[in-house]
Write an enzyme that holds these catalytic residues in place. Sequence first.
Site, PDB file in Angstrom:
ATOM      1  N   CYS A 200       0.830  -1.210   0.000  1.00  0.00           N
ATOM      2  CA  CYS A 200       0.000   0.000   0.000  1.00  0.00           C
ATOM      3  C   CYS A 200       0.862   1.258   0.000  1.00  0.00           C
ATOM      4  O   CYS A 200       1.696   1.460   0.887  1.00  0.00           O
ATOM      5  CB  CYS A 200      -0.917  -0.010   1.219  1.00  0.00           C
ATOM      6  SG  CYS A 200      -1.863   1.484   1.353  1.00  0.00           S
ATOM      7  N   ARG A 203       0.126   4.522   2.999  1.00  0.00           N
ATOM      8  CA  ARG A 203       0.182   4.195   4.413  1.00  0.00           C
ATOM      9  C   ARG A 203       0.527   5.347   5.336  1.00  0.00           C
ATOM     10  O   ARG A 203       0.495   5.192   6.552  1.00  0.00           O
ATOM     11  CB  ARG A 203       1.172   3.038   4.639  1.00  0.00           C
ATOM     12  CG  ARG A 203       0.556   1.714   4.399  1.00  0.00           C
ATOM     13  CD  ARG A 203       1.569   0.620   4.596  1.00  0.00           C
ATOM     14  NE  ARG A 203       2.491   0.524   3.479  1.00  0.00           N
ATOM     15  CZ  ARG A 203       3.644  -0.146   3.535  1.00  0.00           C
ATOM     16  NH1 ARG A 203       4.003  -0.730   4.649  1.00  0.00           N
ATOM     17  NH2 ARG A 203       4.421  -0.227   2.467  1.00  0.00           N
ATOM     18  N   TRP A 372      -8.741   6.144  -0.278  1.00  0.00           N
ATOM     19  CA  TRP A 372      -9.301   6.794  -1.453  1.00  0.00           C
ATOM     20  C   TRP A 372      -8.399   6.481  -2.639  1.00  0.00           C
ATOM     21  O   TRP A 372      -7.290   5.971  -2.457  1.00  0.00           O
ATOM     22  CB  TRP A 372      -9.470   8.301  -1.253  1.00  0.00           C
ATOM     23  CG  TRP A 372      -8.245   8.992  -0.791  1.00  0.00           C
ATOM     24  CD1 TRP A 372      -7.280   9.565  -1.546  1.00  0.00           C
ATOM     25  CD2 TRP A 372      -7.842   9.160   0.577  1.00  0.00           C
ATOM     26  NE1 TRP A 372      -6.304  10.084  -0.765  1.00  0.00           N
ATOM     27  CE2 TRP A 372      -6.616   9.849   0.545  1.00  0.00           C
ATOM     28  CE3 TRP A 372      -8.399   8.812   1.800  1.00  0.00           C
ATOM     29  CZ2 TRP A 372      -5.939  10.188   1.699  1.00  0.00           C
ATOM     30  CZ3 TRP A 372      -7.707   9.145   2.952  1.00  0.00           C
ATOM     31  CH2 TRP A 372      -6.504   9.825   2.903  1.00  0.00           C
ATOM     32  N   GLU A 377      -4.915   4.388 -10.606  1.00  0.00           N
ATOM     33  CA  GLU A 377      -5.649   3.136 -10.392  1.00  0.00           C
ATOM     34  C   GLU A 377      -6.858   3.075 -11.333  1.00  0.00           C
ATOM     35  O   GLU A 377      -7.160   2.038 -11.924  1.00  0.00           O
ATOM     36  CB  GLU A 377      -6.106   3.094  -8.929  1.00  0.00           C
ATOM     37  CG  GLU A 377      -6.634   1.771  -8.467  1.00  0.00           C
ATOM     38  CD  GLU A 377      -5.577   0.679  -8.565  1.00  0.00           C
ATOM     39  OE1 GLU A 377      -5.985  -0.456  -8.819  1.00  0.00           O
ATOM     40  OE2 GLU A 377      -4.372   0.975  -8.432  1.00  0.00           O
TER      41      GLU A 377
END
Length: 1235
Positions: A200, A203, A372, A377
């Site tokens: 991720c 973070r 979010w 992406e």
Amino acid sequence: MSKIFNCCSKDTESSHLNGMNKELATMENNVDKIKDCDKVDRGIPKAEHMNGYHGCPFSEKVDIDSENEKRLVKPNLRLKVPQPLRLKNHMFAEENLDTLHSHIDDVTHFNTKCSEKVCQSSIMDIPGRGNAPRSPEEVFKDAETFIRQYFSSIKRENSDAHLARLREVDKEIQASGTYQLKTPELVFGAKLAWRNAARCIGRIQWKKLQIFDCREVTTASGMFEALCNHIKYATNKGNIRSAITIFPQRTDGKHDYRIWNPQLITYAGYLQPDGSVLGDPARVEFTEICIQLGWKPPRTAWDVLPLVLSADGRDPEYFEIPREIIMEINIEHPSYDWFKDLGLKWYALPAVSNMRLDCGGLEFTATAFNGWYMGTEIGCRNLCDSNRLNIVESVACKMGLDTSSYVSLWKDKALVEVNIAVLHSFHRDNASIVDHHSASEQFIKHLDNENRSRGGCPSDWIWIVPPMSSSLTAVFHQEMALYYVRPSYDYQEPAWKTHQWSKSDGNKARRKFHFKQIARAVKFTSKLFSQALSKRIKATILYATETGKSELYAKELGTIFGHAFNVQVQCMSDYDIFSIEHETLLLIVTSTFGNGEPPANGVTFAEHLFQMLYNEKKNDQADSAGYKTPTPKSLMRANSVMTPRNEYKRQLSRLESSRSNNEYKRQLTRLESNKSSIGGTSSAENIGPLSNVCFAVFALGSSVYPKFCFFGKTVDRVLEDLGGERLLEVNCGDEMYGQEQQFRTWSSNIFHVACETFCLEENDTIKDAEKSFGVIPITKDTVRFSNVEKGLPIKNALEESYKKHFITCRVKENKPLGDFSSDRATIFVDMEVDSEFKYEPGDHVGIMACNRKEIVDTVLSRLKDVDHIYDRPVQLQVMKETLTPTGAIKTWEKHERLPAVTVRELFTRFLDITTPPSSKVLKYLASACTDTSDAECIKELIEDSNKFDDWRYHYYPHLAEVLTQIPSCRPQASVLVALLPPLQPRFYSISSSPLAHPKRIHVTVAVVQYKTQNGEGSTHYGVCSTYLQSLKVNDEVVAFIRRAPNFHMPSDISVPLILVGPGSGIAPFRGFWHHRRHLIQNNGSEAGPLWLFFGCRYRGMDLYKDEKEEAVKDGVITKAMVAFSREECINKKHVQALLEDEGAEISKILLEKGGHFYVCGDCKMAEEVQQKLKEIIKNHGKLTDTEVDDFILVLMEENRYHEDIFGITLRTSIVHTASRETAKRTRLESGQSQT
Ligand SMILES: Cc1cc2nc3c(=O)[nH]c(=O)nc-3n(C[C@H](O)[C@H](O)[C@H](O)COP(=O)(O)OP(=O)(O)OC[C@H]3O[C@@H](n4cnc5c(N)ncnc54)[C@H](O)[C@@H]3O)c2cc1C
Ligand SMILES: Cc1cc2nc3c(=O)[nH]c(=O)nc-3n(C[C@H](O)[C@H](O)[C@H](O)COP(=O)(O)O)c2cc1C
């Protein structure tokens, strides 16, 4: 792949993290050690290449620490020589060292897929640990590790609480094979799992995660309701908030809870006869399953799939998500008009829902969590991947690009434009999204944070590096170490592959169309639903109080919030500050005392807050600015003593500037631009420890004081600086004008804002709560007196009521001081104590006074339900209603504060009947009038807060006077007793020395007496000072000692002291000189200079004149100076002028001789004295304004500047009148006047 909150962690049977248990506690040490290591190059292994594989260099073990072995809570740690892994940043040619990886225990055998010879880090799937439930032994082992991590995080490692918790867990596992995490543990675990999620990039936000603990849910429809709430809460009208919903953990593996959807919101994909896909190709398989379950697909390109949920191992049910809670963004381009005609859209909330949370040995198989989006992406992966919507070519054609050859880079150009369109469209709709450049910078910042605080950060380079313009982003150039630590979010097999169907026909056509569920979904905002939700959101209300008002207000606030939240009301001194990071909604109600300082029961809380702030900001390197680095204490003192905002800010900025340049070399340059790319609450700047906490502060104070509501304002600022999210600006309730009304308005406002923030709908629950704004929950049906055989002795009754240990004193002498030439009486009272007690000069004695008999008698004569039997012991009881499965049960319980004594004693010793009644009490009195004209005249006051304030101030009426004005009023005793505030103890600075006067307490008391109505009205007598004045020899007084450690003398009596105490402010100093005399005479100690500055109106009020002269003669006091402010025929002076006269010497004593400065008495005087002292030091020490401020801070830091503040004691009515007029004007001007 690199969704901002897309987390993955590999897990195997053996992924137990032996050693992680010490991680939090030892990390800083390790970092230090490593820094040392770094100085001598010991051949630290370097990362092999940029793609994240580092050969998993687990370090060697050494012997187990035998001491640790013996302990019940074993650290479970094999001592290792940390083998730091060097990770380079190729952009900045810098290195950092990862040691965190060495805390992974080797017995876990947990590895990346790589072997010594082959790097397989680009292989996407990571084998999970399977579905077999853990054995009780495994569960306990993991639990032990996790519980240690948890207690370490709250600084309670190896504490009794830690041991007790482990025993409890052990017992539970032995009995049932598993155990339940406590909510704070689960909250901690969920956040840590995010922090550990190697894939991720987002973070940096890991602390900012709202946890919905839904472990009590048992049905699929219950899961559905909770997930709808999650979607609503997290979407937050586009200002996305990170959240996780957690359902019950795995038990035997046959009763799992599962969310079958890969994400809560996804678009369906339909395989067409020609092999093409309508919708999202990634969802074809799952869409098919939904259809088989009975879902009727609309078959458009943008159908949101239903939620498919299975509870307790039962067959799944599906639920249509109400469209109104799904936020979708229509994609358009800022420059290409044609773009919108492509008809593209995407949902705003990426919520992963198929991963398993592995925490403390437990597996939560149904979780949904969201952050979010990062723009790429959607722009790259969802819209442009060739196995997804694959729009690149059509966009390129619309752009007129030559698609015949790769050389034109048409794909790249089109890809950029699609991404621009996505970011643009989200911004247009105010929906949170982050661009990949900002996300990368934030991640680099996060790595920095993690290296400092934890010695590393597991990261999967392949996932972290964005799919577009990789080498333009900061993360591309950063080497990373990939390893897995727990708690973690793990992949698991799709539910449809593992589910054991209860019917034999497998997963075919399980359910018919579920009208009931659909209907339920539509009604999901119903009262029932909202109530269930609201109870999941915790609200903590903390108060600090000196005279009880803040406590009353906090409790009232608790009643209001109890209608919609899971509320806890606590005094700051009882609160475990280490829980603060896990709060969701924190409301503070506090007054200010001393001179801008916290009430006594708020001091520790304040210290902890400043400690947290200090830790956040502190410099871990040498102070480059050359200033003395401020400590938490000086930060706090700076805040309360210096010019408020500027000084505090200056101190903070000093902390920041004292960080080394190195640390800031890579400081984020685009935080400002990030702000625009990230939604408000999601800003990356404010990721402090409290970033998960929404807060609001109501500050009580009096504008008479120079530092009006200072403590409340301070708490508000510090909470913000620690990353908290302020829901409403701090609100100040001015005792001088409209405090009660201010509170009511604020409580109503904050309730509405909180409901809106947490997406609690306007419904019956909230309307119920509204009814309680300002109403009296106490009625004749809910309180009563019950007869008791015997009342408690007064001392015990007071102890029970005030929850304090008291001492009994017997009066030995009570005499006036001065020669009566003044309108003010000051008395000296000598009391003998009959039991063990301790104090030091400078401490206070708290006196439990009695109300005047004539006021008590008048009130008693008007009460209704006690039949004039005031001297029979009674116990006040309150009705409590408990909800049980069979309905509400009503029981009578003892009042929590009022003990079993007679009604007369209640009104004499326990209730405040002299402060003008609050509007709540007035409201009740109006209802107890039989004559409507009496009731009307009170109602007029209640309904008009301006009138109420004017009346209160002008007449300052006590209860007996109010009752006299309304002759028909016959209040019910039990109700009135329950409504009245407690009589507060009064404090007096002790005027004796425990050495010079063993077993004795002396006090010096100015007797309060004044006329109301600007001197034209009735005479009022201060409760405690007149009570003390009335005492005869041998009378008993109930009292207690309050320590004032900041006002003690230095233990070394050679240290020079300057004492400033006009009027009764001389009180503690008498204790000082008696103490010193004893020390000089008995220990032969060499005493340093002691200068005493006293002031009074007339010569006749020169308190302790003879004693002072004698002390000067004996060399106990070096100089005793007096200023007379109203004496005829001499130069009228205040103490400030005396100080000025002696300025040169005072300056020297403080600047050069390490002297201490003490001020005692009236707050205004103390403020003026401080200003004067600054002037003196500036002039005589030749310092600049800033240097003077710094010097005063040094004095405070070194505990050389001491204040003992009585409040506004001198010139009360003059000061009050002036302040009130200003307060009134200010409030009216600011339009805050309420009716
Ligand atoms: C830490 C500390 C130490 C203290 N040490 C001492 C000490 O050593 N000696 C000492 O004498 N006091 C000391 N005090 C003050 C003391 O605690 C009491 O506040 C004081 O004695 C008055 O209490 P009371 O019960 O007699 O008056 P209360 O019944 O409390 O009445 C006082 C109130 O009456 C009102 N009032 C007073 N004068 C007027 C006026 N002229 N016009 C209108 N309203 C007025 C104000 O609202 C005031 O707050 C100390 C206070 C603190 C906080
Ligand atoms: C000794 C004393 C010192 C005070 N100092 C301040 C102060 O510095 N600033 C302020 O705004 N109010 C000050 N106040 C006023 C209180 O904050 C105010 O009375 C408040 O309503 C008390 O609330 P509580 O009952 O919750 O303690 C002081 C009051 C007293 C008696």
